[in-house]
Write an enzyme that holds these catalytic residues in place. Structure first.
Site, PDB file in Angstrom:
ATOM      1  N   LYS A 147     -59.749  87.429  44.880  1.00 38.82           N
ATOM      2  CA  LYS A 147     -58.389  87.938  44.720  1.00 38.82           C
ATOM      3  C   LYS A 147     -57.577  88.065  46.014  1.00 38.82           C
ATOM      4  O   LYS A 147     -56.354  88.205  45.963  1.00 38.82           O
ATOM      5  CB  LYS A 147     -58.434  89.319  44.039  1.00 38.82           C
ATOM      6  CG  LYS A 147     -58.991  89.288  42.626  1.00 38.82           C
ATOM      7  CD  LYS A 147     -58.115  88.473  41.703  1.00 38.82           C
ATOM      8  CE  LYS A 147     -58.555  88.474  40.270  1.00 38.82           C
ATOM      9  NZ  LYS A 147     -57.852  87.510  39.438  1.00 38.82           N
ATOM     10  N   PRO A 158     -64.787  89.815  48.441  1.00 39.01           N
ATOM     11  CA  PRO A 158     -64.500  88.481  47.880  1.00 39.01           C
ATOM     12  C   PRO A 158     -64.809  88.353  46.376  1.00 39.01           C
ATOM     13  O   PRO A 158     -64.477  87.339  45.781  1.00 39.01           O
ATOM     14  CB  PRO A 158     -65.404  87.532  48.679  1.00 39.01           C
ATOM     15  CG  PRO A 158     -65.856  88.292  49.870  1.00 39.01           C
ATOM     16  CD  PRO A 158     -65.810  89.743  49.519  1.00 39.01           C
ATOM     17  N   TYR A 171     -72.512  82.597  39.201  1.00 36.76           N
ATOM     18  CA  TYR A 171     -72.851  83.945  39.656  1.00 36.76           C
ATOM     19  C   TYR A 171     -74.269  84.227  39.171  1.00 36.76           C
ATOM     20  O   TYR A 171     -74.486  84.403  37.964  1.00 36.76           O
ATOM     21  CB  TYR A 171     -71.915  84.986  39.036  1.00 36.76           C
ATOM     22  CG  TYR A 171     -70.438  84.799  39.375  1.00 36.76           C
ATOM     23  CD1 TYR A 171     -69.935  85.239  40.597  1.00 36.76           C
ATOM     24  CD2 TYR A 171     -69.562  84.213  38.468  1.00 36.76           C
ATOM     25  CE1 TYR A 171     -68.588  85.089  40.910  1.00 36.76           C
ATOM     26  CE2 TYR A 171     -68.211  84.062  38.773  1.00 36.76           C
ATOM     27  CZ  TYR A 171     -67.733  84.498  39.989  1.00 36.76           C
ATOM     28  OH  TYR A 171     -66.402  84.353  40.294  1.00 36.76           O
ATOM     29  N   TYR A 192     -59.384  87.522  35.354  1.00 41.28           N
ATOM     30  CA  TYR A 192     -60.085  86.634  36.283  1.00 41.28           C
ATOM     31  C   TYR A 192     -59.186  85.458  36.696  1.00 41.28           C
ATOM     32  O   TYR A 192     -59.057  85.148  37.876  1.00 41.28           O
ATOM     33  CB  TYR A 192     -61.359  86.142  35.590  1.00 41.28           C
ATOM     34  CG  TYR A 192     -62.278  85.308  36.444  1.00 41.28           C
ATOM     35  CD1 TYR A 192     -62.777  85.782  37.652  1.00 41.28           C
ATOM     36  CD2 TYR A 192     -62.674  84.037  36.022  1.00 41.28           C
ATOM     37  CE1 TYR A 192     -63.643  85.010  38.416  1.00 41.28           C
ATOM     38  CE2 TYR A 192     -63.538  83.264  36.783  1.00 41.28           C
ATOM     39  CZ  TYR A 192     -64.015  83.753  37.974  1.00 41.28           C
ATOM     40  OH  TYR A 192     -64.864  82.993  38.733  1.00 41.28           O
ATOM     41  N   HIS A 251     -60.050  74.689  37.345  1.00 41.78           N
ATOM     42  CA  HIS A 251     -61.315  75.272  36.887  1.00 41.78           C
ATOM     43  C   HIS A 251     -61.069  76.211  35.720  1.00 41.78           C
ATOM     44  O   HIS A 251     -60.175  77.060  35.798  1.00 41.78           O
ATOM     45  CB  HIS A 251     -61.992  76.059  38.017  1.00 41.78           C
ATOM     46  CG  HIS A 251     -62.837  75.184  38.872  1.00 41.78           C
ATOM     47  ND1 HIS A 251     -64.193  75.317  38.933  1.00 41.78           N
ATOM     48  CD2 HIS A 251     -62.511  74.152  39.661  1.00 41.78           C
ATOM     49  CE1 HIS A 251     -64.665  74.388  39.751  1.00 41.78           C
ATOM     50  NE2 HIS A 251     -63.668  73.675  40.202  1.00 41.78           N
TER      51      HIS A 251
HETATM   52  P1  RFL Z   1     -54.819  86.255  57.244  1.00 41.04           P
HETATM   53  O1  RFL Z   1     -55.078  84.996  56.504  1.00 41.04           O
HETATM   54  O2  RFL Z   1     -55.957  86.940  57.892  1.00 41.04           O
HETATM   55  O3  RFL Z   1     -53.693  85.932  58.328  1.00 41.04           O
HETATM   56  C1  RFL Z   1     -53.352  86.849  59.342  1.00 41.04           C
HETATM   57  C2  RFL Z   1     -52.828  86.092  60.529  1.00 41.04           C
HETATM   58  O4  RFL Z   1     -52.403  87.028  61.512  1.00 41.04           O
HETATM   59  C3  RFL Z   1     -52.795  86.562  62.795  1.00 41.04           C
HETATM   60  N1  RFL Z   1     -52.854  87.719  63.721  1.00 41.04           N
HETATM   61  C4  RFL Z   1     -51.954  87.927  64.713  1.00 41.04           C
HETATM   62  N2  RFL Z   1     -50.902  87.226  65.108  1.00 41.04           N
HETATM   63  C5  RFL Z   1     -50.191  87.678  66.171  1.00 41.04           C
HETATM   64  N3  RFL Z   1     -50.516  88.837  66.858  1.00 41.04           N
HETATM   65  C6  RFL Z   1     -51.590  89.569  66.478  1.00 41.04           C
HETATM   66  N4  RFL Z   1     -51.890  90.690  67.157  1.00 41.04           N
HETATM   67  C7  RFL Z   1     -52.361  89.119  65.354  1.00 41.04           C
HETATM   68  N5  RFL Z   1     -53.467  89.585  64.723  1.00 41.04           N
HETATM   69  C8  RFL Z   1     -53.742  88.725  63.740  1.00 41.04           C
HETATM   70  C9  RFL Z   1     -54.123  85.873  62.550  1.00 41.04           C
HETATM   71  O5  RFL Z   1     -54.417  84.913  63.559  1.00 41.04           O
HETATM   72  C10 RFL Z   1     -53.883  85.213  61.185  1.00 41.04           C
HETATM   73  O6  RFL Z   1     -53.411  83.881  61.304  1.00 41.04           O
HETATM   74  O7  RFL Z   1     -54.110  87.350  56.287  1.00 41.04           O
HETATM   75  P2  RFL Z   1     -53.189  87.173  54.983  1.00 41.04           P
HETATM   76  O8  RFL Z   1     -52.059  86.230  55.211  1.00 41.04           O
HETATM   77  O9  RFL Z   1     -52.907  88.547  54.541  1.00 41.04           O
HETATM   78  O10 RFL Z   1     -54.129  86.441  53.899  1.00 41.04           O
HETATM   79  C11 RFL Z   1     -55.230  87.118  53.351  1.00 41.04           C
HETATM   80  C12 RFL Z   1     -56.349  86.110  53.039  1.00 41.04           C
HETATM   81  O11 RFL Z   1     -56.624  85.356  54.205  1.00 41.04           O
HETATM   82  C13 RFL Z   1     -57.623  86.817  52.554  1.00 41.04           C
HETATM   83  O12 RFL Z   1     -57.306  87.861  51.664  1.00 41.04           O
HETATM   84  C14 RFL Z   1     -58.565  85.841  51.821  1.00 41.04           C
HETATM   85  O13 RFL Z   1     -59.081  84.878  52.699  1.00 41.04           O
HETATM   86  C15 RFL Z   1     -59.703  86.604  51.163  1.00 41.04           C
HETATM   87  N6  RFL Z   1     -60.690  85.704  50.536  1.00 41.04           N
HETATM   88  C16 RFL Z   1     -60.439  85.137  49.298  1.00 41.04           C
HETATM   89  N7  RFL Z   1     -59.258  85.362  48.672  1.00 41.04           N
HETATM   90  C17 RFL Z   1     -58.975  84.731  47.478  1.00 41.04           C
HETATM   91  O14 RFL Z   1     -57.875  84.939  46.918  1.00 41.04           O
HETATM   92  N8  RFL Z   1     -59.870  83.863  46.881  1.00 41.04           N
HETATM   93  C18 RFL Z   1     -61.096  83.576  47.460  1.00 41.04           C
HETATM   94  O15 RFL Z   1     -61.836  82.763  46.934  1.00 41.04           O
HETATM   95  C19 RFL Z   1     -61.424  84.249  48.707  1.00 41.04           C
HETATM   96  N9  RFL Z   1     -62.594  83.996  49.353  1.00 41.04           N
HETATM   97  C20 RFL Z   1     -61.870  85.408  51.220  1.00 41.04           C
HETATM   98  C21 RFL Z   1     -62.821  84.536  50.591  1.00 41.04           C
HETATM   99  C22 RFL Z   1     -62.118  85.914  52.506  1.00 41.04           C
HETATM  100  C23 RFL Z   1     -63.291  85.603  53.148  1.00 41.04           C
HETATM  101  N10 RFL Z   1     -63.475  86.165  54.449  1.00 41.04           N
HETATM  102  C24 RFL Z   1     -64.288  85.681  55.452  1.00 41.04           C
HETATM  103  C25 RFL Z   1     -62.646  87.234  54.928  1.00 41.04           C
HETATM  104  C26 RFL Z   1     -63.983  84.217  51.248  1.00 41.04           C
HETATM  105  C27 RFL Z   1     -64.250  84.756  52.520  1.00 41.04           C
HETATM  106  C28 RFL Z   1     -65.543  84.375  53.150  1.00 41.04           C
END
Ligand code: RFL
Length: 402
Positions: free
Chosen positions: A309, A305, A206, A399, A72
């Site tokens: 990032k 979000p 957006y 970005y 993209h």
């Molecule tokens: P994660 O992916 O939350 O993984 C953490 C893992 O830890 C486990 N866990 C445990 N395991 C053992 N014992 C415990 N007590 C535990 N407690 C938790 C969980 O089951 C899980 O598997 O964290 P990590 O690796 O730091 O990754 C971060 C990302 O997931 C997060 O920042 C992104 O999803 C944020 N985000 C976006 N980021 C982008 O770079 N680009 C995007 O387009 C984007 N869109 C988004 C997003 C996050 C969203 N939500 C709902 C939070 C869109 C949404 C809607």
């Protein structure tokens, strides 16, 4: 169990760290509270920055995204029915790769296990001890293999990497008097939606509307993410399907040639497969390490979000943390480890700053009461973004994550 680095959490941060350690011959075990199926189907992010894709490629972790990721290079803002198209990829000379987070996670799990790595799924960590000693201990719940009765297991390790997200146990294990975090609550909500429908345009939209922000982000050819600004107090039940599609159409509408804003919308409704209200906030834990515990990814910081990032920052933390562990184990030099927080925090704040700037562009947060003034400023900013100058180039580089 005994290992060198115990990694709590099999999200992007934990898996990237584990793969880099494995590649360097450092022993590690990954634990996650969820099943493998659950983490491999948890849909969240989708946009990978250019530098993160390059990093994954350099390390041989990019097979899936090279095959199925989509490049993209353009995004579109809409204000008062007008379209502002920003070819950020041309300006920065590189692109985003759209590849859903669950595919990234699934690819990394497959690779780590194929190379002999151990991931203990369905092993919630319930306690972390010995952070100030030379041996840390992870306590987790598990099931007995024979009669499935609950058992408690322990993993002894030199270091613990807390990659368990914002609600995990790692950050909560730092003593309160040594812990510091800074929060910004924006007072707005986003209704985050996933729909089984192709994106109405190839680029991200957006839409800045008087009823609030609306966004459209492609994920796969069949699935699209949408966002609608709402009150953070809203419940999902406040948003029945008809209201959602009505608001998306209204807020994303563009002017037709005769200036009528309602007549020109390509959006087709589809089945909603996720609907949840996000409270828009960013939190930076300024204590990213304590004793032999190191936090990476959402465990250390959450970012709204806006700007896409979060996953990218999580992977970047792990890249640095892995390097620090490798220097320690190979050369006996713990300097990088001891400077982990000091080194990572400026990068974290740079990213938060960009996301905050962009959030203020796409929402009318005018506190002085003059929404019109704020709208005019937003229009001026969009016009500059569509220009050729440094302002637009700086946006493009930030970005796309050049
Ligand atoms: P994660 O992916 O939350 O993984 C953490 C893992 O830890 C486990 N866990 C445990 N395991 C053992 N014992 C415990 N007590 C535990 N407690 C938790 C969980 O089951 C899980 O598997 O964290 P990590 O690796 O730091 O990754 C971060 C990302 O997931 C997060 O920042 C992104 O999803 C944020 N985000 C976006 N980021 C982008 O770079 N680009 C995007 O387009 C984007 N869109 C988004 C997003 C996050 C969203 N939500 C709902 C939070 C869109 C949404 C809607």
């Amino acid at each position: 169990f005994r290992t060198q680095v115990g990694v709590v959490g099999a999200g992007p941060a934990g898996l990237v760290l584990a793969l880099l350690l494995q590649q360097a011959g450092i022993a590690c075990i990954v634990l996650d509270r969820q099943t493998r199926e659950y983490v491999e189907t948890r849909a969240r992010a989708g946009f990978l920055e250019h530098r993160i894709v390059e990093f994954l490629r350099r390390n041989g972790f990019s097979k899936g995204l090279d095959l199925r990721g989509v490049q993209h290079t353009t995004c579109e803002f809409r204000l008062e029915g007008r379209q502002y198209i920003v070819p950020y990829g041309d300006m920065a000379g590189c692109a985003h790769t759209v590849y859903p987070q669950q595919f990234v996670v699934s690819d990394l799990i497959e690779l780590f296990i194929a190379r002999g790595g151990t991931i203990l799924f369905s092993h919630p960590v319930v306690k972390i001890e010995g952070l100030e000693d030379d041996k840390a201990v992870i306590h987790c719940h598990a099931q007995n293999n024979i009669d499935h009765s609950p058992v408690v297991k322990q993993v002894e390790c030199d270091f613990i990497a807390g990659c368990d997200g914002f609600h995990g146990i790692a950050r909560a294990s730092i003593p309160p008097d040594r812990f510091s975090a800074v929060t910004r609550q924006y007072g707005i909500g986003w209704l985050a939606l996933l729909a089984e429908v192709p994106s109405s345009t190839e680029r991200v939209i957006y839409a800045l509307h008087e009823s609030g922000f609306a966004g459209q982000m492609p994920r796969t050819p069949q699935v699209t993410r949408f966002y609608l600004e709402c009150s953070p107090q809203d419940k999902e039940s406040d948003w029945p399907e008809e209201r959602i599609w009505h608001e998306l159409r209204k807020r994303m509408a563009v002017n037709s040639n005769d200036g009528d804003r309602s007549g020109n919308d390509e959006l087709v409704p589809g089945k909603l497969i996720e609907r949840r209200v996000l409270d828009m906030r960013s939190v930076v834990t300024e204590t990213m390490q304590y004793g032999n515990l190191f936090l990476a990814g959402d465990a250390a910081h959450i970012i709204t979000p806006v700007g896409a990032k979060g996953m990218n920052l999580a992977i970047a933390d792990s890249e640095f943390l892995a390097e620090a562990f490798i220097t320690y184990y190979r050369e006996g030099d713990g300097t990088h480890l001891s400077k982990y927080t000091e080194t990572r925090l400026p990068h974290v704040w740079q990213t938060i700053e960009f996301s905050d700037w962009m959030l203020r562009l796409i929402h009318n947060l005018d506190e002085s009461g003059s929404r019109t003034f704020s709208d005019r400023l937003r229009r001026a900013r969009l016009e500059r973004l569509c220009g050729q100058g440094d302002y637009a180039n700086t946006f493009a580089a930030n970005y796309v994550g050049k």
